[in-house]
Design a protein around this motif. Structure first.
Motif, PDB file in Angstrom:
ATOM      1  N   LEU A 147     -24.879 -19.474   8.284  1.00 61.56           N
ATOM      2  CA  LEU A 147     -24.456 -19.478   9.693  1.00 61.56           C
ATOM      3  C   LEU A 147     -23.276 -20.409   9.958  1.00 61.56           C
ATOM      4  O   LEU A 147     -22.246 -19.957  10.475  1.00 61.56           O
ATOM      5  N   PRO A 148     -23.337 -21.698   9.605  1.00 60.77           N
ATOM      6  CA  PRO A 148     -22.168 -22.554   9.868  1.00 60.77           C
ATOM      7  C   PRO A 148     -20.964 -22.171   9.006  1.00 60.77           C
ATOM      8  O   PRO A 148     -19.818 -22.308   9.445  1.00 60.77           O
ATOM      9  N   ALA A 149     -21.218 -21.667   7.805  1.00 59.18           N
ATOM     10  CA  ALA A 149     -20.103 -21.242   6.944  1.00 59.18           C
ATOM     11  C   ALA A 149     -19.371 -20.053   7.566  1.00 59.18           C
ATOM     12  O   ALA A 149     -18.139 -19.995   7.560  1.00 59.18           O
ATOM     13  N   ALA A 150     -20.135 -19.118   8.122  1.00 58.92           N
ATOM     14  CA  ALA A 150     -19.523 -17.954   8.768  1.00 58.92           C
ATOM     15  C   ALA A 150     -18.770 -18.376  10.027  1.00 58.92           C
ATOM     16  O   ALA A 150     -17.669 -17.891  10.292  1.00 58.92           O
ATOM     17  N   LEU A 151     -19.354 -19.285  10.782  1.00 59.72           N
ATOM     18  CA  LEU A 151     -18.695 -19.777  11.990  1.00 59.72           C
ATOM     19  C   LEU A 151     -17.370 -20.454  11.651  1.00 59.72           C
ATOM     20  O   LEU A 151     -16.368 -20.262  12.343  1.00 59.72           O
ATOM     21  N   ALA A 152     -17.340 -21.205  10.567  1.00 58.97           N
ATOM     22  CA  ALA A 152     -16.109 -21.884  10.156  1.00 58.97           C
ATOM     23  C   ALA A 152     -15.022 -20.892   9.762  1.00 58.97           C
ATOM     24  O   ALA A 152     -13.830 -21.189   9.894  1.00 58.97           O
ATOM     25  N   ARG A 153     -15.401 -19.706   9.287  1.00 61.52           N
ATOM     26  CA  ARG A 153     -14.420 -18.701   8.866  1.00 61.52           C
ATOM     27  C   ARG A 153     -13.934 -17.833  10.024  1.00 61.52           C
ATOM     28  O   ARG A 153     -12.939 -17.138   9.899  1.00 61.52           O
ATOM     29  N   ALA A 154     -14.661 -17.840  11.122  1.00 62.82           N
ATOM     30  CA  ALA A 154     -14.330 -16.988  12.272  1.00 62.82           C
ATOM     31  C   ALA A 154     -13.292 -17.673  13.142  1.00 62.82           C
ATOM     32  O   ALA A 154     -13.560 -18.705  13.733  1.00 62.82           O
ATOM     33  N   LYS A 155     -12.104 -17.090  13.212  1.00 57.36           N
ATOM     34  CA  LYS A 155     -11.053 -17.680  14.032  1.00 57.36           C
ATOM     35  C   LYS A 155     -11.313 -17.499  15.523  1.00 57.36           C
ATOM     36  O   LYS A 155     -10.964 -18.357  16.320  1.00 57.36           O
ATOM     37  N   SER A 156     -11.903 -16.357  15.913  1.00 62.05           N
ATOM     38  CA  SER A 156     -12.116 -16.148  17.342  1.00 62.05           C
ATOM     39  C   SER A 156     -13.505 -15.637  17.693  1.00 62.05           C
ATOM     40  O   SER A 156     -13.948 -15.831  18.819  1.00 62.05           O
ATOM     41  N   GLN A 157     -14.203 -14.993  16.748  1.00 60.49           N
ATOM     42  CA  GLN A 157     -15.486 -14.407  17.114  1.00 60.49           C
ATOM     43  C   GLN A 157     -16.408 -14.336  15.902  1.00 60.49           C
ATOM     44  O   GLN A 157     -15.992 -13.938  14.815  1.00 60.49           O
ATOM     45  N   LEU A 158     -17.672 -14.705  16.108  1.00 58.19           N
ATOM     46  CA  LEU A 158     -18.722 -14.565  15.098  1.00 58.19           C
ATOM     47  C   LEU A 158     -19.797 -13.663  15.672  1.00 58.19           C
ATOM     48  O   LEU A 158     -20.285 -13.895  16.786  1.00 58.19           O
ATOM     49  N   ILE A 159     -20.159 -12.649  14.907  1.00 58.03           N
ATOM     50  CA  ILE A 159     -21.234 -11.737  15.296  1.00 58.03           C
ATOM     51  C   ILE A 159     -22.289 -11.820  14.194  1.00 58.03           C
ATOM     52  O   ILE A 159     -21.969 -11.653  13.014  1.00 58.03           O
ATOM     53  N   VAL A 160     -23.528 -12.088  14.583  1.00 60.70           N
ATOM     54  CA  VAL A 160     -24.617 -12.204  13.620  1.00 60.70           C
ATOM     55  C   VAL A 160     -25.573 -11.043  13.848  1.00 60.70           C
ATOM     56  O   VAL A 160     -26.022 -10.817  14.978  1.00 60.70           O
ATOM     57  N   VAL A 161     -25.888 -10.321  12.778  1.00 60.21           N
ATOM     58  CA  VAL A 161     -26.825  -9.202  12.867  1.00 60.21           C
ATOM     59  C   VAL A 161     -27.934  -9.402  11.847  1.00 60.21           C
ATOM     60  O   VAL A 161     -27.732 -10.008  10.798  1.00 60.21           O
ATOM     61  N   GLY A 162     -29.088  -8.908  12.197  1.00 57.33           N
ATOM     62  CA  GLY A 162     -30.248  -9.006  11.319  1.00 57.33           C
ATOM     63  C   GLY A 162     -31.515  -8.879  12.132  1.00 57.33           C
ATOM     64  O   GLY A 162     -31.486  -8.599  13.335  1.00 57.33           O
ATOM     65  N   ASP A 163     -32.633  -9.115  11.484  1.00 60.70           N
ATOM     66  CA  ASP A 163     -33.931  -9.052  12.131  1.00 60.70           C
ATOM     67  C   ASP A 163     -34.021 -10.147  13.193  1.00 60.70           C
ATOM     68  O   ASP A 163     -33.882 -11.334  12.869  1.00 60.70           O
ATOM     69  N   PRO A 164     -34.224  -9.772  14.464  1.00 63.59           N
ATOM     70  CA  PRO A 164     -34.239 -10.774  15.533  1.00 63.59           C
ATOM     71  C   PRO A 164     -35.266 -11.898  15.324  1.00 63.59           C
ATOM     72  O   PRO A 164     -34.984 -13.054  15.615  1.00 63.59           O
ATOM     73  N   GLU A 165     -36.441 -11.556  14.824  1.00 61.85           N
ATOM     74  CA  GLU A 165     -37.458 -12.586  14.585  1.00 61.85           C
ATOM     75  C   GLU A 165     -36.974 -13.605  13.563  1.00 61.85           C
ATOM     76  O   GLU A 165     -37.139 -14.810  13.737  1.00 61.85           O
ATOM     77  N   ARG A 166     -36.395 -13.121  12.493  1.00 62.74           N
ATOM     78  CA  ARG A 166     -35.897 -14.033  11.458  1.00 62.74           C
ATOM     79  C   ARG A 166     -34.760 -14.883  12.007  1.00 62.74           C
ATOM     80  O   ARG A 166     -34.685 -16.090  11.743  1.00 62.74           O
ATOM     81  N   LEU A 167     -33.863 -14.284  12.744  1.00 63.44           N
ATOM     82  CA  LEU A 167     -32.731 -15.033  13.298  1.00 63.44           C
ATOM     83  C   LEU A 167     -33.219 -16.124  14.255  1.00 63.44           C
ATOM     84  O   LEU A 167     -32.680 -17.232  14.236  1.00 63.44           O
TER      85      LEU A 167
END
Length: 108
Positions: free
Chosen positions: A84-104
């Motif tokens: 999660l923080p690694a993906a956020l650091a790579r996102a210049k303007s937008q981060l979208i996270v998808v997956g099982d809502p319970e796990r997230l």
């Protein structure tokens, strides 16, 4: 879900080269396809920046892009939480996270 998000982004006017898809589990089928041509060819595609690029969330070589779609599709909870923080650091303007809502929910 990640593919649907990519389609939505492209339909909304985002350029393919502005999108990075990261996965926490099994590789995306397109990533597997591109890797079948070899590592050099695979990473060259990222460097050229003309297409959506797919990589594992732990790939340090994955470059920043305008939009990052993080697919929490496997891996341990610790690996997913680190993604999660690694993906956020790579996102210049937008981060979208998808997956099982319970796990997230448990990861956040």
């Amino acid at each position: 879900m990640a593919d649907e998000m990519v389609d939505t982004l492209l339909d909304g006017g985002r350029a393919p080269g502005d999108i990075l898809v990261l996965v926490t589990g099994d590789p995306h089928p397109w990533q597997s396809h591109e890797l079948s041509f070899g590592e050099d060819s695979y990473w060259r595609q990222q460097d050229e920046g003309e297409d959506v690029f797919y990589a594992h969330a732990s790939a340090e070589r994955a470059a920043n892009r305008g939009v990052v779609v993080l697919a929490v599709n496997g891996g341990t909870d610790e690996e997913a939480a680190q993604a999660l923080p690694a993906a956020l650091a790579r996102a210049k303007s937008q981060l979208i996270v998808v997956g099982d809502p319970e796990r997230l929910r448990t990861l956040l």
